[in-house]
Design a protein around this motif. Structure first.
Motif, PDB file in Angstrom:
ATOM      1  N   PHE A 159       0.827  -1.216   0.000  1.00  0.00           N
ATOM      2  CA  PHE A 159       0.000   0.000   0.000  1.00  0.00           C
ATOM      3  C   PHE A 159       0.851   1.251   0.000  1.00  0.00           C
ATOM      4  N   PHE A 160       0.233   2.289  -0.543  1.00  0.00           N
ATOM      5  CA  PHE A 160       0.892   3.584  -0.720  1.00  0.00           C
ATOM      6  C   PHE A 160      -0.109   4.642  -0.265  1.00  0.00           C
ATOM      7  N   VAL A 161       0.068   5.124   0.959  1.00  0.00           N
ATOM      8  CA  VAL A 161      -0.873   6.118   1.486  1.00  0.00           C
ATOM      9  C   VAL A 161      -0.177   7.464   1.557  1.00  0.00           C
TER      10      VAL A 161
ATOM     11  N   TRP B 167       9.751   8.070 -10.589  1.00  0.00           N
ATOM     12  CA  TRP B 167       9.476   7.248 -11.778  1.00  0.00           C
ATOM     13  C   TRP B 167      10.320   5.984 -11.720  1.00  0.00           C
ATOM     14  N   HIS B 168       9.694   4.890 -12.054  1.00  0.00           N
ATOM     15  CA  HIS B 168      10.388   3.604 -11.982  1.00  0.00           C
ATOM     16  C   HIS B 168       9.632   2.558 -12.782  1.00  0.00           C
ATOM     17  N   GLN B 169      10.294   1.404 -12.961  1.00  0.00           N
ATOM     18  CA  GLN B 169       9.624   0.188 -13.425  1.00  0.00           C
ATOM     19  C   GLN B 169       9.585  -0.753 -12.230  1.00  0.00           C
ATOM     20  N   ASP B 170       8.641  -1.686 -12.211  1.00  0.00           N
ATOM     21  CA  ASP B 170       8.536  -2.558 -11.050  1.00  0.00           C
ATOM     22  C   ASP B 170       9.493  -3.745 -11.104  1.00  0.00           C
ATOM     23  N   ILE B 171       9.751  -4.274 -12.279  1.00  0.00           N
ATOM     24  CA  ILE B 171      10.487  -5.547 -12.336  1.00  0.00           C
ATOM     25  C   ILE B 171      11.873  -5.459 -11.698  1.00  0.00           C
TER      26      ILE B 171
ATOM     27  N   PHE C   3      -2.912  -4.690  -9.908  1.00  0.00           N
ATOM     28  CA  PHE C   3      -4.185  -3.959  -9.805  1.00  0.00           C
ATOM     29  C   PHE C   3      -3.951  -2.820  -8.822  1.00  0.00           C
ATOM     30  N   TRP C   4      -4.015  -1.593  -9.293  1.00  0.00           N
ATOM     31  CA  TRP C   4      -3.815  -0.418  -8.417  1.00  0.00           C
ATOM     32  C   TRP C   4      -5.187   0.129  -8.081  1.00  0.00           C
ATOM     33  N   ILE C   5      -5.500   0.065  -6.797  1.00  0.00           N
ATOM     34  CA  ILE C   5      -6.863   0.328  -6.321  1.00  0.00           C
ATOM     35  C   ILE C   5      -6.831   1.580  -5.468  1.00  0.00           C
TER      36      ILE C   5
ATOM     37  N   GLY D 251      -2.412  11.233  -8.455  1.00  0.00           N
ATOM     38  CA  GLY D 251      -2.793  10.180  -9.405  1.00  0.00           C
ATOM     39  C   GLY D 251      -1.546   9.580 -10.037  1.00  0.00           C
ATOM     40  N   LEU D 252      -1.583   8.268 -10.251  1.00  0.00           N
ATOM     41  CA  LEU D 252      -0.419   7.585 -10.824  1.00  0.00           C
ATOM     42  C   LEU D 252      -0.360   7.881 -12.332  1.00  0.00           C
ATOM     43  N   GLU D 253       0.844   8.157 -12.831  1.00  0.00           N
ATOM     44  CA  GLU D 253       1.026   8.439 -14.255  1.00  0.00           C
ATOM     45  C   GLU D 253       1.955   7.402 -14.879  1.00  0.00           C
TER      46      GLU D 253
ATOM     47  N   LEU E 230      -4.785  -1.237 -14.197  1.00  0.00           N
ATOM     48  CA  LEU E 230      -4.096  -2.514 -14.410  1.00  0.00           C
ATOM     49  C   LEU E 230      -2.828  -2.212 -15.193  1.00  0.00           C
ATOM     50  N   PHE E 231      -1.695  -2.754 -14.728  1.00  0.00           N
ATOM     51  CA  PHE E 231      -0.464  -2.531 -15.483  1.00  0.00           C
ATOM     52  C   PHE E 231       0.518  -3.677 -15.270  1.00  0.00           C
ATOM     53  N   GLY E 232       1.449  -3.758 -16.214  1.00  0.00           N
ATOM     54  CA  GLY E 232       2.418  -4.846 -16.210  1.00  0.00           C
ATOM     55  C   GLY E 232       3.698  -4.458 -15.493  1.00  0.00           C
TER      56      GLY E 232
ATOM     57  N   CYS F 198       6.838   2.230 -17.277  1.00  0.00           N
ATOM     58  CA  CYS F 198       7.376   3.263 -16.379  1.00  0.00           C
ATOM     59  C   CYS F 198       6.220   4.037 -15.749  1.00  0.00           C
ATOM     60  N   HIS F 199       6.286   4.243 -14.440  1.00  0.00           N
ATOM     61  CA  HIS F 199       5.229   4.979 -13.752  1.00  0.00           C
ATOM     62  C   HIS F 199       5.775   5.721 -12.539  1.00  0.00           C
ATOM     63  N   GLY F 200       5.003   6.701 -12.093  1.00  0.00           N
ATOM     64  CA  GLY F 200       5.390   7.491 -10.929  1.00  0.00           C
ATOM     65  C   GLY F 200       4.226   8.401 -10.568  1.00  0.00           C
ATOM     66  N   SER F 201       4.362   9.090  -9.434  1.00  0.00           N
ATOM     67  CA  SER F 201       3.297  10.024  -9.053  1.00  0.00           C
ATOM     68  C   SER F 201       3.895  11.147  -8.225  1.00  0.00           C
ATOM     69  N   ALA F 202       3.230  12.293  -8.301  1.00  0.00           N
ATOM     70  CA  ALA F 202       3.660  13.449  -7.512  1.00  0.00           C
ATOM     71  C   ALA F 202       3.177  13.287  -6.077  1.00  0.00           C
TER      72      ALA F 202
ATOM     73  N   ASP G  54      -7.152  12.528   1.373  1.00  0.00           N
ATOM     74  CA  ASP G  54      -6.059  11.554   1.428  1.00  0.00           C
ATOM     75  C   ASP G  54      -5.993  10.833   0.090  1.00  0.00           C
ATOM     76  N   ARG G  55      -4.870  10.223  -0.144  1.00  0.00           N
ATOM     77  CA  ARG G  55      -4.725   9.383  -1.345  1.00  0.00           C
ATOM     78  C   ARG G  55      -4.231   8.028  -0.850  1.00  0.00           C
ATOM     79  N   ARG G  56      -5.224   7.122  -0.692  1.00  0.00           N
ATOM     80  CA  ARG G  56      -4.913   5.801  -0.156  1.00  0.00           C
ATOM     81  C   ARG G  56      -5.025   4.786  -1.285  1.00  0.00           C
TER      82      ARG G  56
ATOM     83  N   LEU H 160      -3.694   0.879  -3.007  1.00  0.00           N
ATOM     84  CA  LEU H 160      -3.107  -0.439  -2.788  1.00  0.00           C
ATOM     85  C   LEU H 160      -2.842  -1.087  -4.128  1.00  0.00           C
ATOM     86  N   ALA H 161      -1.787  -1.856  -4.195  1.00  0.00           N
ATOM     87  CA  ALA H 161      -1.521  -2.639  -5.405  1.00  0.00           C
ATOM     88  C   ALA H 161      -1.519  -4.116  -5.024  1.00  0.00           C
ATOM     89  N   PHE H 162      -2.371  -4.898  -5.687  1.00  0.00           N
ATOM     90  CA  PHE H 162      -2.379  -6.356  -5.528  1.00  0.00           C
ATOM     91  C   PHE H 162      -1.799  -6.933  -6.811  1.00  0.00           C
ATOM     92  N   ARG H 163      -0.845  -7.871  -6.687  1.00  0.00           N
ATOM     93  CA  ARG H 163      -0.100  -8.326  -7.862  1.00  0.00           C
ATOM     94  C   ARG H 163      -0.194  -9.854  -7.984  1.00  0.00           C
ATOM     95  N   TYR H 164      -0.387 -10.304  -9.207  1.00  0.00           N
ATOM     96  CA  TYR H 164      -0.583 -11.735  -9.481  1.00  0.00           C
ATOM     97  C   TYR H 164       0.350 -12.177 -10.607  1.00  0.00           C
TER      98      TYR H 164
HETATM   99  O1  LIG Z   1       0.937   4.593  -5.637  1.00  0.00           O
HETATM  100  C1  LIG Z   1       2.054   4.974  -5.937  1.00  0.00           C
HETATM  101  O2  LIG Z   1       2.428   6.141  -5.845  1.00  0.00           O
HETATM  102  C2  LIG Z   1       3.052   3.977  -6.482  1.00  0.00           C
HETATM  103  C3  LIG Z   1       2.452   2.719  -6.971  1.00  0.00           C
HETATM  104  C4  LIG Z   1       3.448   1.837  -7.643  1.00  0.00           C
HETATM  105  O3  LIG Z   1       4.536   2.235  -7.965  1.00  0.00           O
HETATM  106  C5  LIG Z   1       3.089   0.440  -7.897  1.00  0.00           C
HETATM  107  O4  LIG Z   1       2.037  -0.031  -7.459  1.00  0.00           O
HETATM  108  O5  LIG Z   1       3.895  -0.252  -8.552  1.00  0.00           O
END
Ligand SMILES: O=C(O)CCC(=O)C(=O)O
Length: 323
Positions: free
Chosen positions: A108-110, A121-125, A138-140, A151-153, A208-210, A214-218, A226-228, A230-234
């Protein structure tokens, strides 16, 4: 033990959403989760923030209104049930298309209202001790979110790039940052050169993303909301255990050898159904990591400049971390 079947989603992913995901590396699926699920997550998340795990050390910047944690499902039953038995496994199978789906982990990212903490900005792998392509996140969001409120970009199409960047978390934790890789550009500052996309979202909408896009957020510039998130990954069947230097720590026994397909008690199968031998221990109750694993992790943090008695490394003081 009776193992629940995965719940059916309130709607399936559409062909158009799956096409967008394949083409762009990300899609915003509107109204994918029902509001009861969101409400359950709100309660569970606030509870989890009160009881952060040892893994949150290095991920949190409490004084700046940022809270994060990972593998919360091992300790909190609401997270466990969402990870293993909600509609997410069915939706993951719709994306991955594999005969079986395993749960990877959740995070989670609160960012509380006014939190200045950005997600670089980053990639997850590059964070993960795995290789393979069949990974879906899944970013919820539990709150309405706009670009202003963090908001995630994404860089549309960057999932096709062969370039890999250094993984950087909001806590700038060096213990899982592969310094052999180059730093990611700040794509928010290169909007004219890259196709940067983001969406205003309501609770129930899901990104939904792989693993490579590349993604990031301000930071969260809203003073009210608040900006709460969560990412669940499968994972699907091409994902293999591939331990590497400076990746996400795994504090629970998993029994995997390099090259093994993800499975077992840390990455249990969830579709077409969970398997009793993999989840039996967790169904008995919360499953904290062993003292030995915690001790090893604390040492890893100290070696990286975190924790009692450890001198903070430059990157932390530069980032203003209070970890
Ligand atoms: O919520 C965010 O700011 C980051 C989320 C993220 O990087 C991810 O779920 O992979």
């Amino acid at each position: 033990m009776t193992i629940p079947e995965p719940a059916q989603p309130s709607r399936d992913l559409t062909a158009s959403e799956l096409d967008s995901l394949a083409r762009d590396g990300v899609v915003c699926a509107r109204g994918l989760l029902d509001l009861d699920t969101i409400e359950t997550l709100r309660d569970a998340l606030e509870d989890a923030i009160q009881k952060l795990s040892v893994l949150s050390k290095g991920l949190n910047r409490d004084s700046q209104g940022f809270h994060g944690d990972i593998f919360v499902w091992k300790l909190h039953d609401a997270f466990r049930d969402l990870a293993l038995f909600s509609a997410l496994p069915v939706l993951a199978q719709q994306v991955l298309g594999t005969p079986t789906v395993n749960f990877f982990y959740e995070q989670f990212f609160v960012k509380r209202a006014g939190s200045p903490v950005d997600t670089p900005w980053h990639q997850d792998i590059p964070f993960w001790p795995v290789e393979g392509n069949q990974i879906i996140s899944f970013w919820i969001t539990l709150d309405p979110v706009t670009r202003k409120s963090s908001g995630l970009e994404f860089v549309r199409g960057s999932h096709r790039w062969s370039q890999r960047y250094k993984a950087v978390t909001p806590g700038y934790d060096p213990y899982m940052m592969d310094t052999d890789l180059p730093a990611s550009p700040n794509f928010a500052e290169e909007r004219t050169e890259h196709d940067v996309v983001g969406w205003d979202m309501e609770p129930g909408d899901v990104l939904l993303f792989g693993p490579v896009v590349c993604h990031g957020s301000a930071g969260n510039a809203s003073n009210e909301t608040d900006r709460r998130a969560l990412a669940f990954r499968y994972t699907g069947e091409d994902v293999r255990y591939a331990p590497r230097h400076a990746t996400m720590p795994l504090l629970w026994e998993h029994g995997l050898e390099p090259g093994d397909r993800l499975h077992g008690p840390l990455f249990p199968q969830v579709w077409p159904h969970a398997i009793e031998s993999e989840i039996a221990r967790r169904m008995e109750g919360p499953e904290p990591p062993s003292q030995q694993a915690v001790g090893d992790f604390m040492q890893r943090l100290a070696d990286a400049g975190f924790g009692p008695g450890a001198g903070k490394k430059t990157i932390l003081s530069d980032a203003g971390s209070d970890a």
